[in-house]
Design a protein around this motif. Structure first.
Motif, PDB file in Angstrom:
ATOM      1  N   VAL A 248       0.933  -1.159  -0.076  1.00  9.00           N
ATOM      2  CA  VAL A 248      -0.129   0.125   0.081  1.00  9.00           C
ATOM      3  C   VAL A 248       0.742   1.265   0.091  1.00  9.00           C
ATOM      4  CG1 VAL A 248      -1.599   1.205   1.618  1.00  9.00           C
ATOM      5  CG2 VAL A 248      -2.178  -1.163   0.898  1.00  9.00           C
ATOM      6  N   THR A 249       1.965   1.097   0.650  1.00  8.61           N
ATOM      7  CA  THR A 249       2.779   2.393   0.646  1.00  8.61           C
ATOM      8  C   THR A 249       3.937   2.407  -0.266  1.00  8.61           C
ATOM      9  OG1 THR A 249       4.467   1.334   2.401  1.00  8.61           O
ATOM     10  CG2 THR A 249       2.525   2.377   3.252  1.00  8.61           C
ATOM     11  N   ASN A 250       3.762   1.447  -1.488  1.00  5.28           N
ATOM     12  CA  ASN A 250       4.840   1.553  -2.512  1.00  5.28           C
ATOM     13  C   ASN A 250       6.109   1.330  -2.217  1.00  5.28           C
ATOM     14  OD1 ASN A 250       4.963   1.364  -5.437  1.00  5.28           O
ATOM     15  ND2 ASN A 250       5.500   3.471  -5.257  1.00  5.28           N
ATOM     16  N   GLY A 251       6.331   0.457  -0.903  1.00  3.63           N
ATOM     17  CA  GLY A 251       7.508   0.222  -0.437  1.00  3.63           C
ATOM     18  C   GLY A 251       8.114   1.154   0.438  1.00  3.63           C
ATOM     19  N   LEU A 252       7.646   2.335   0.625  1.00  7.21           N
ATOM     20  CA  LEU A 252       8.105   3.566   1.420  1.00  7.21           C
ATOM     21  C   LEU A 252       8.070   2.922   2.927  1.00  7.21           C
ATOM     22  CD1 LEU A 252       6.429   6.607   0.448  1.00  7.21           C
ATOM     23  CD2 LEU A 252       8.629   5.811  -0.135  1.00  7.21           C
ATOM     24  N   ILE A 253       7.317   2.076   3.242  1.00  8.26           N
ATOM     25  CA  ILE A 253       7.464   1.353   4.556  1.00  8.26           C
ATOM     26  C   ILE A 253       7.821  -0.244   4.504  1.00  8.26           C
ATOM     27  CG2 ILE A 253       6.475   0.608   6.833  1.00  8.26           C
ATOM     28  CD1 ILE A 253       4.808   3.472   6.716  1.00  8.26           C
ATOM     29  N   PRO A 254       8.835  -0.743   4.515  1.00  9.14           N
ATOM     30  CA  PRO A 254       9.137  -2.234   4.108  1.00  9.14           C
ATOM     31  C   PRO A 254       8.304  -2.865   5.231  1.00  9.14           C
ATOM     32  CG  PRO A 254      11.255  -1.218   5.121  1.00  9.14           C
ATOM     33  CD  PRO A 254      10.014  -0.066   5.086  1.00  9.14           C
ATOM     34  N   ALA A 255       8.070  -4.282   5.035  1.00  7.49           N
ATOM     35  CA  ALA A 255       7.743  -5.329   5.882  1.00  7.49           C
ATOM     36  C   ALA A 255       8.889  -5.658   6.881  1.00  7.49           C
ATOM     37  CB  ALA A 255       7.246  -6.401   5.084  1.00  7.49           C
ATOM     38  N   GLY A 256       8.765  -5.680   8.177  1.00  9.31           N
ATOM     39  CA  GLY A 256       9.848  -6.153   9.152  1.00  9.31           C
ATOM     40  C   GLY A 256       9.758  -7.309   9.061  1.00  9.31           C
ATOM     41  N   ILE A 257      11.423  -7.785   8.846  1.00  2.00           N
ATOM     42  CA  ILE A 257      11.666  -9.364   8.859  1.00  2.00           C
ATOM     43  C   ILE A 257      12.128  -9.509  10.100  1.00  2.00           C
ATOM     44  CG2 ILE A 257      13.189 -10.955   7.525  1.00  2.00           C
ATOM     45  CD1 ILE A 257      11.188  -9.480   5.799  1.00  2.00           C
ATOM     46  N   HIS A 258      11.698 -10.746  10.683  1.00  4.60           N
ATOM     47  CA  HIS A 258      12.186 -10.864  11.928  1.00  4.60           C
ATOM     48  C   HIS A 258      12.173 -12.690  12.131  1.00  4.60           C
ATOM     49  CE1 HIS A 258       7.729 -10.619  11.633  1.00  4.60           C
ATOM     50  NE2 HIS A 258       7.754 -11.676  12.478  1.00  4.60           N
ATOM     51  N   ARG A 259      12.727 -12.929  13.236  1.00  2.00           N
ATOM     52  CA  ARG A 259      12.825 -14.325  13.610  1.00  2.00           C
ATOM     53  C   ARG A 259      12.520 -14.442  15.029  1.00  2.00           C
ATOM     54  NH1 ARG A 259      19.051 -15.722  12.601  1.00  2.00           N
ATOM     55  NH2 ARG A 259      19.965 -14.304  14.544  1.00  2.00           N
ATOM     56  N   VAL A 260      12.282 -15.498  15.786  1.00  2.00           N
ATOM     57  CA  VAL A 260      12.584 -15.815  17.068  1.00  2.00           C
ATOM     58  C   VAL A 260      13.202 -16.901  17.557  1.00  2.00           C
ATOM     59  CG1 VAL A 260      10.883 -16.267  19.468  1.00  2.00           C
ATOM     60  CG2 VAL A 260       9.856 -15.073  17.107  1.00  2.00           C
ATOM     61  N   VAL A 261      14.305 -16.721  18.284  1.00  2.00           N
ATOM     62  CA  VAL A 261      15.547 -17.612  18.420  1.00  2.00           C
ATOM     63  C   VAL A 261      15.682 -17.693  19.972  1.00  2.00           C
ATOM     64  CG1 VAL A 261      16.434 -17.677  16.328  1.00  2.00           C
ATOM     65  CG2 VAL A 261      17.321 -16.055  18.127  1.00  2.00           C
ATOM     66  N   ALA A 262      15.816 -19.096  20.537  1.00  2.00           N
ATOM     67  CA  ALA A 262      15.896 -19.007  22.162  1.00  2.00           C
ATOM     68  C   ALA A 262      17.331 -18.456  22.544  1.00  2.00           C
ATOM     69  CB  ALA A 262      15.935 -20.511  22.384  1.00  2.00           C
ATOM     70  N   ASP A 263      17.129 -17.715  23.743  1.00  2.00           N
ATOM     71  CA  ASP A 263      18.505 -17.127  24.209  1.00  2.00           C
ATOM     72  C   ASP A 263      19.035 -18.140  25.125  1.00  2.00           C
ATOM     73  OD1 ASP A 263      20.094 -15.711  25.975  1.00  2.00           O
ATOM     74  OD2 ASP A 263      18.868 -14.164  26.019  1.00  2.00           O
ATOM     75  N   PRO A 264      20.228 -18.430  24.954  1.00  2.00           N
ATOM     76  CA  PRO A 264      20.898 -19.440  25.660  1.00  2.00           C
ATOM     77  C   PRO A 264      21.129 -19.087  27.228  1.00  2.00           C
ATOM     78  CG  PRO A 264      22.223 -19.099  23.733  1.00  2.00           C
ATOM     79  CD  PRO A 264      21.190 -18.119  23.802  1.00  2.00           C
ATOM     80  N   GLU A 265      20.961 -17.708  27.422  1.00  2.00           N
ATOM     81  CA  GLU A 265      21.207 -17.708  28.779  1.00  2.00           C
ATOM     82  C   GLU A 265      19.624 -17.334  29.566  1.00  2.00           C
ATOM     83  OE1 GLU A 265      23.084 -13.595  28.682  1.00  2.00           O
ATOM     84  OE2 GLU A 265      24.848 -14.125  28.183  1.00  2.00           O
ATOM     85  N   GLN A 266      18.746 -17.438  28.982  1.00  2.00           N
ATOM     86  CA  GLN A 266      17.239 -17.713  29.159  1.00  2.00           C
ATOM     87  C   GLN A 266      16.663 -18.921  28.972  1.00  2.00           C
ATOM     88  OE1 GLN A 266      14.901 -14.391  27.874  1.00  2.00           O
ATOM     89  NE2 GLN A 266      14.404 -13.890  30.123  1.00  2.00           N
ATOM     90  N   PRO A 267      17.094 -20.094  29.574  1.00  2.00           N
ATOM     91  CA  PRO A 267      16.699 -21.458  29.162  1.00  2.00           C
ATOM     92  C   PRO A 267      15.056 -21.462  29.394  1.00  2.00           C
ATOM     93  CG  PRO A 267      18.102 -21.544  30.798  1.00  2.00           C
ATOM     94  CD  PRO A 267      18.061 -20.072  30.390  1.00  2.00           C
ATOM     95  N   GLY A 268      14.478 -22.415  28.853  1.00  2.00           N
ATOM     96  CA  GLY A 268      12.942 -22.767  29.051  1.00  2.00           C
ATOM     97  C   GLY A 268      12.178 -22.362  27.853  1.00  2.00           C
ATOM     98  N   GLY A 269      10.719 -22.039  28.176  1.00  2.00           N
ATOM     99  CA  GLY A 269       9.935 -21.880  26.880  1.00  2.00           C
ATOM    100  C   GLY A 269       9.597 -20.271  26.820  1.00  2.00           C
ATOM    101  N   ARG A 270       8.755 -20.048  25.994  1.00  2.00           N
ATOM    102  CA  ARG A 270       8.557 -18.474  25.758  1.00  2.00           C
ATOM    103  C   ARG A 270       6.875 -18.597  25.318  1.00  2.00           C
ATOM    104  NH1 ARG A 270       8.304 -14.646  21.279  1.00  2.00           N
ATOM    105  NH2 ARG A 270       9.165 -12.563  21.812  1.00  2.00           N
ATOM    106  N   LEU A 271       6.280 -17.523  25.900  1.00  2.00           N
ATOM    107  CA  LEU A 271       4.808 -17.268  25.474  1.00  2.00           C
ATOM    108  C   LEU A 271       4.623 -15.903  25.047  1.00  2.00           C
ATOM    109  CD1 LEU A 271       1.872 -18.001  25.402  1.00  2.00           C
ATOM    110  CD2 LEU A 271       1.459 -17.450  27.792  1.00  2.00           C
ATOM    111  N   SER A 272       4.481 -15.843  23.918  1.00  2.00           N
ATOM    112  CA  SER A 272       3.735 -14.516  23.606  1.00  2.00           C
ATOM    113  C   SER A 272       2.378 -14.209  22.739  1.00  2.00           C
ATOM    114  CB  SER A 272       4.938 -13.844  22.447  1.00  2.00           C
ATOM    115  OG  SER A 272       4.894 -14.717  21.265  1.00  2.00           O
ATOM    116  N   VAL A 273       1.699 -13.112  22.736  1.00  2.00           N
ATOM    117  CA  VAL A 273       0.491 -13.236  21.847  1.00  2.00           C
ATOM    118  C   VAL A 273       0.521 -12.029  20.972  1.00  2.00           C
ATOM    119  CG1 VAL A 273      -2.076 -12.812  22.168  1.00  2.00           C
ATOM    120  CG2 VAL A 273      -0.495 -13.765  24.015  1.00  2.00           C
ATOM    121  N   VAL A 274       0.399 -12.485  19.570  1.00  2.00           N
ATOM    122  CA  VAL A 274       0.532 -11.297  18.870  1.00  2.00           C
ATOM    123  C   VAL A 274      -0.801 -11.197  17.993  1.00  2.00           C
ATOM    124  CG1 VAL A 274       2.854 -11.563  18.200  1.00  2.00           C
ATOM    125  CG2 VAL A 274       1.234 -13.079  17.015  1.00  2.00           C
TER     126      VAL A 274
END
Length: 332
Positions: A248-274
């Motif tokens: 819609v913005t003709n590329g002026l606002i790009p899609a945010g590229i992201h990933r979710v990776v576990a932090d070795p310093e924070q073992p365990g699971g993760r809960l998020s709501v998007v």
């Protein structure tokens, strides 16, 4: 893990709505600059009690047995309603399913509305594990409605930032196919192989996504300088942009590229709501005239929002009778 960065800025939605002209202009400018990463943080007026209640109930749901969670699965919804098990959704950039499970829901649309007839797998009645977690239906519907309101309001900042009328997006997202997704990422030591991550590199298909809270680190953003951690100030919501907004913005606002990776310093699971903010499926996504200039000629042809979403649902492995990737360990 990646390092944090000041490339992602924090702004104040309420200052845009009720502040002075200078404060309002600062929010618009900060949002425009921050969204070159596809991400921005915003202060908000969401109820902290509602967030507490929603996350507590979702934690209870994901703590149930596999058999109990499967009762909330909705066949034929293509991951747009009900429970989706482990090792099903797969980033378009990967052939290895993500190590996560999900509960998906949207708002209720009146019986007889043409959206329900034309797009049944996007406008079916939400399915909640009410018998397993008493009271969860009411809490999650109120959560959904609160985030829809926040996203509608934030899109007004973006509209002004790209030269459109402040309420340009209002009619597009009224009764849009908005999807809330609770994501439980189990501990990585339980994954069936090291080829899996919590969520591989990807961009969202929708207009904007809101993430009000996560119980552990892990979200990372791809920038020109490399991967950086998404680390919002306390009490801020993460907003990221999707492919529909880029179109819609003709590329002026790009899609945010992201990933979710576990932090070795924070073992365990993760809960998020998007929550994914979508236009109505019959919306024709075409570049705004204000975003087409001699320096930035039109990059995208018009396409219906429904068609854009259908293509991505197949790419991310959620079309149930035509999975792109078949993992023998999948649970849903």
């Amino acid at each position: 893990m990646a390092s944090s960065s000041s490339d992602i800025l924090d702004v104040d939605l309420l200052a845009f709505e009720t502040g002075t002209p200078d404060q309002r202009a600062a929010v618009i400018d900060g949002t425009r600059r921050s969204l070159q990463t596809g991400f921005v943080y915003t202060a908000h007026d969401l109820s902290s009690q509602l967030l507490d209640d929603a996350y507590a109930m979702l934690g209870s749901f994901f703590g149930l047995s596999a058999v109990e969670k499967e009762r909330s699965r909705v066949p034929g919804s293509h991951g747009q309603s009900g429970y989706t098990g482990l090792l099903v959704e797969t980033a378009a950039s990967s052939d290895h399913p993500d190590w996560k499970e999900m509960l998906n829901w949207g708002g209720r649309v009146p019986e007889g509305h043409p959206l329900r007839a034309r797009f049944p797998h996007r406008y079916g009645d939400p399915v909640f594990p009410e018998s397993e977690v008493a009271g969860i239906s009411d809490v999650l519907l109120r959560f959904h409605d609160s985030i829809v309101d926040l996203q509608r309001r934030f899109l007004r900042i973006i509209a002004v930032a790209v030269g459109a009328d402040e309420r340009y997006f209002d009619s597009l997202v009224e009764m849009g196919a908005n999807l809330t997704r609770a994501i439980q990422y189990p501990p990585m030591h339980d994954a069936p192989g090291d080829q899996h991550v919590w969520a591989a590199e990807h961009g969202d298909i929708n207009l904007i996504t809101a993430l009000p809270r996560a119980t552990a680190r892990g979200l990372q953003v791809k920038t020109a300088a490399g991967w950086i951690d998404a680390s919002p100030p306390d009490g801020h919501v993460i907003i990221n942009t999707g492919m529909m907004l880029e179109r819609v913005t003709n590329g002026l606002i790009p899609a945010g590229i992201h990933r979710v990776v576990a932090d070795p310093e924070q073992p365990g699971g993760r809960l998020s709501v998007v929550q994914f903010c979508h236009p109505t499926p019959w919306t024709i996504l075409a570049p705004l005239a204000s975003c087409i200039t001699p320096e930035n000629p039109q990059r995208y042809a018009p396409i219906a929002a429904a068609d854009a979403l259908d293509e991505v649902l197949w790419q991310i492995n959620l079309v149930e009778d035509g999975r792109r990737v078949d993992d023998p360990n999948a649970t849903g």
